[in-house]
Design an enzyme around this catalytic site. Structure first.
Site, PDB file in Angstrom:
ATOM      1  N   GLY A 216      -2.857  -8.793   4.483  1.00 43.66           N
ATOM      2  CA  GLY A 216      -1.551  -9.505   4.295  1.00 43.66           C
ATOM      3  C   GLY A 216      -0.473  -9.132   5.037  1.00 43.66           C
TER       4      GLY A 216
ATOM      5  N   ASP B   4      -6.959  -1.760  10.715  1.00 43.99           N
ATOM      6  CA  ASP B   4      -5.916  -2.969  10.624  1.00 43.99           C
ATOM      7  C   ASP B   4      -5.282  -3.078  12.109  1.00 43.99           C
ATOM      8  OD1 ASP B   4      -3.816  -4.706  10.474  1.00 43.99           O
ATOM      9  OD2 ASP B   4      -3.155  -3.669   8.554  1.00 43.99           O
TER      10      ASP B   4
ATOM     11  N   SER C 289      -0.969  -4.882  -2.878  1.00 43.60           N
ATOM     12  CA  SER C 289      -0.439  -3.791  -2.001  1.00 43.60           C
ATOM     13  C   SER C 289       0.776  -3.133  -2.412  1.00 43.60           C
ATOM     14  CB  SER C 289      -0.314  -4.300  -0.527  1.00 43.60           C
ATOM     15  OG  SER C 289       0.181  -3.043   0.283  1.00 43.60           O
TER      16      SER C 289
ATOM     17  N   LYS D  21      -6.457 -10.003  10.005  1.00 45.68           N
ATOM     18  CA  LYS D  21      -5.330 -10.888   9.920  1.00 45.68           C
ATOM     19  C   LYS D  21      -5.358 -11.739  10.798  1.00 45.68           C
ATOM     20  CE  LYS D  21      -2.551  -6.871   7.572  1.00 45.68           C
ATOM     21  NZ  LYS D  21      -1.585  -6.019   8.051  1.00 45.68           N
TER      22      LYS D  21
ATOM     23  N   GLU E  31      -7.289   2.938   5.102  1.00 49.94           N
ATOM     24  CA  GLU E  31      -6.891   1.915   6.129  1.00 49.94           C
ATOM     25  C   GLU E  31      -5.765   2.444   7.099  1.00 49.94           C
ATOM     26  OE1 GLU E  31      -5.352  -1.611   4.118  1.00 49.94           O
ATOM     27  OE2 GLU E  31      -4.591  -2.369   6.207  1.00 49.94           O
TER      28      GLU E  31
ATOM     29  N   ASP F 104      -3.491   2.740   2.465  1.00 52.14           N
ATOM     30  CA  ASP F 104      -3.154   2.257   3.884  1.00 52.14           C
ATOM     31  C   ASP F 104      -1.927   3.100   4.441  1.00 52.14           C
ATOM     32  OD1 ASP F 104      -2.592   1.015   6.022  1.00 52.14           O
ATOM     33  OD2 ASP F 104      -2.019  -1.128   5.434  1.00 52.14           O
TER      34      ASP F 104
ATOM     35  N   LYS G   3       0.226   2.350  -0.499  1.00 55.29           N
ATOM     36  CA  LYS G   3       0.867   2.611   0.770  1.00 55.29           C
ATOM     37  C   LYS G   3       1.067   4.157   0.761  1.00 55.29           C
ATOM     38  CE  LYS G   3       1.097  -1.218   2.995  1.00 55.29           C
ATOM     39  NZ  LYS G   3       0.764  -1.260   4.388  1.00 55.29           N
TER      40      LYS G   3
ATOM     41  N   LYS H  77      -3.961  -1.288  -3.868  1.00 55.22           N
ATOM     42  CA  LYS H  77      -3.834  -0.505  -2.645  1.00 55.22           C
ATOM     43  C   LYS H  77      -2.385   0.302  -2.348  1.00 55.22           C
ATOM     44  CE  LYS H  77      -2.634  -2.168   2.139  1.00 55.22           C
ATOM     45  NZ  LYS H  77      -2.965  -2.927   3.224  1.00 55.22           N
TER      46      LYS H  77
END
Ligand code: OSB
Ligand code: MG
Length: 373
Positions: free
Chosen positions: A290, A238, A135, A262, A213, A188, A163, A161
């Site tokens: 995570g 998420d 990430s 998670k 996400e 995400d 952000k 991934k």
């Protein structure tokens, strides 16, 4: 299991590099570690709540309070036959899934040690190693992002991934996709957008992302449903999924097509197993998210991601991506095929370094639960 003693550690661990998301910059990863002694066996758990309420309402402060004043007292004089028993015992406490999950994790560690089995076996997972990705935090320019991504690809990660947040989205994604047409790529947003930005988000459809996400607010399943109808790219939730019930409802209403599991966010490993089972039976892909875990939480994530329904690489990177010095003796390393080995020792399969734990502990509290005669 008769619980004899619980120690809470509020720890603060320096990250190797700041991690920026739409909700802020994290320089030190704070969390609460739990050391539980039952029947003379010690187990470790990690409560993944952060210092600040940017990702979720729970913080290290609220978790400390809820554990000390409500959850731990509910464990006094209880004989627990299975880690998932705490879900029933904790019913009088609304919410606070991360605090509850920390206790459950430590009991899984004890339960595994008592039965001589690693978590992966208790979960009936079959993988010896699991596919992982990385990430990547928000960077100051597309050029900086390309440099950072190049470093992770060089290290061997095959799934990236990114952000994103408003103003740092489409251009950044385009730059990475144009440089690397073949990699597994996803984004995400950590709840940074509103439904009225659906046109902007639909520009992401052209970049062949595995998923988007949590674009919208954590308490807004319905708007995710409306957004999903306008996007070709699967939405993955998420922050919105805090229980097995939420997972079912989100899928039933078409608010997402993929779920990020998670254990902390959904109240524990037992709830994670339930969500996995529900999704696996319906062919819905899940993957393991995570929370910048220490080696304790990371070990649990690896065991979980060994289950067959974890169809996409997890946010379970190697220890060196996060910490120069971890709390556990074991450091997780990336294999050349972008996987990490699943621990095979009983319980979580990790040992805590007292020296590192001491070094990073801000506050410690021990509660004796004296078993009734
Ligand atoms: O939204 O998945 C998230 C880290 C902290 C809080 C929330 C998230 C994340 C990550 C990093 O994306 C995942 C990891 O590598 O542990
Ligand atoms: Mg996320």
């Amino acid at each position: 299991m008769k619980i004899e003693q619980i120690t809470l550690y509020n720890v603060s661990m320096p990250l190797v590099a700041p991690f920026e998301t739409s909700f802020g910059r994290i320089l030190n990863r704070d969390c609460i570690l739990l050391e539980i002694v039952a029947d003379g066996v010690t187990g470790w758990g990690e409560c993944v709540a952060d210092r600040d309420p940017g990702y979720a309402y729970e913080t290290t402060g609220t978790a400390w309070h809820i554990l000390k004043d409500f959850l731990i007292p509910l464990l006094i004089y209880r004989d627990i036959s299975h880690p998932s028993d705490v879900q029933g015992l904790f019913l009088p406490v609304k919410g606070h899934p991360m605090a509850k999950a920390g206790v459950e994790m430590a009991l899984w560690d004890i339960y595994g040690k008592q039965s001589g089995l690693p978590l992966v076996r208790l979960f009936k997972g079959e993988r010896q190693k699991v596919a992982v990705g990385v990430s990547v935090g928000i960077q100051s320019s597309p050029g900086d992002l390309l440099d950072t991504v190049a470093g992770y690809l060089q290290a061997g990660y095959r799934r990236i991934k990114l952000k994103i947040k408003p103003g740092k989205d489409v251009k950044y994604v385009a730059a990475v996709r144009e440089a690397y047409p073949e990699i597994l790529l996803q984004v995400d947003a950590n709840s940074a957008y509103h439904l009225d930005q659906a046109d902007l988000l639909s520009e992401l459809d052209q970049w062949e992302l595995l998923l988007i996400e949590q674009p919208l607010a954590e308490d807004d399943l319905w708007d995710h449903h409306l957004l999903q109808k306008r996007l070709a790219t699967p939405l993955c939730l998420d922050e919105s999924i805090l229980s097995p019930r939420h997972a079912r409802q989100a899928l039933e209403m078409g608010a997402c097509r993929i779920i990020n599991i998670k254990a902390g966010r959904v109240g524990g490993l037992s709830h994670s197993l339930e969500i996995h089972q529900y999704c696996y039976e319906r062919g819905v892909p899940v993957w393991c998210g995570g929370m910048l875990e220490t080696g304790i939480g990371r070990a649990a994530n690896l065991a979980l991601a060994a289950l067959p329904g974890f169809a996409l690489p997890g946010d379970i990177s190697a220890t060196e991506r996060y910490y120069q010095e971890d709390i556990t003796e074991q450091r997780f390393v990336l294999n050349p095929d972008s996987t990490i080995d699943v621990p095979q020792q009983p319980g979580l399969g990790v040992d805590v370094s007292r020296k590192s734990l001491h070094k990073y502990t801000l506050e410690k509290l021990t509660v004796h639960l004296g078993a009734r005669q």
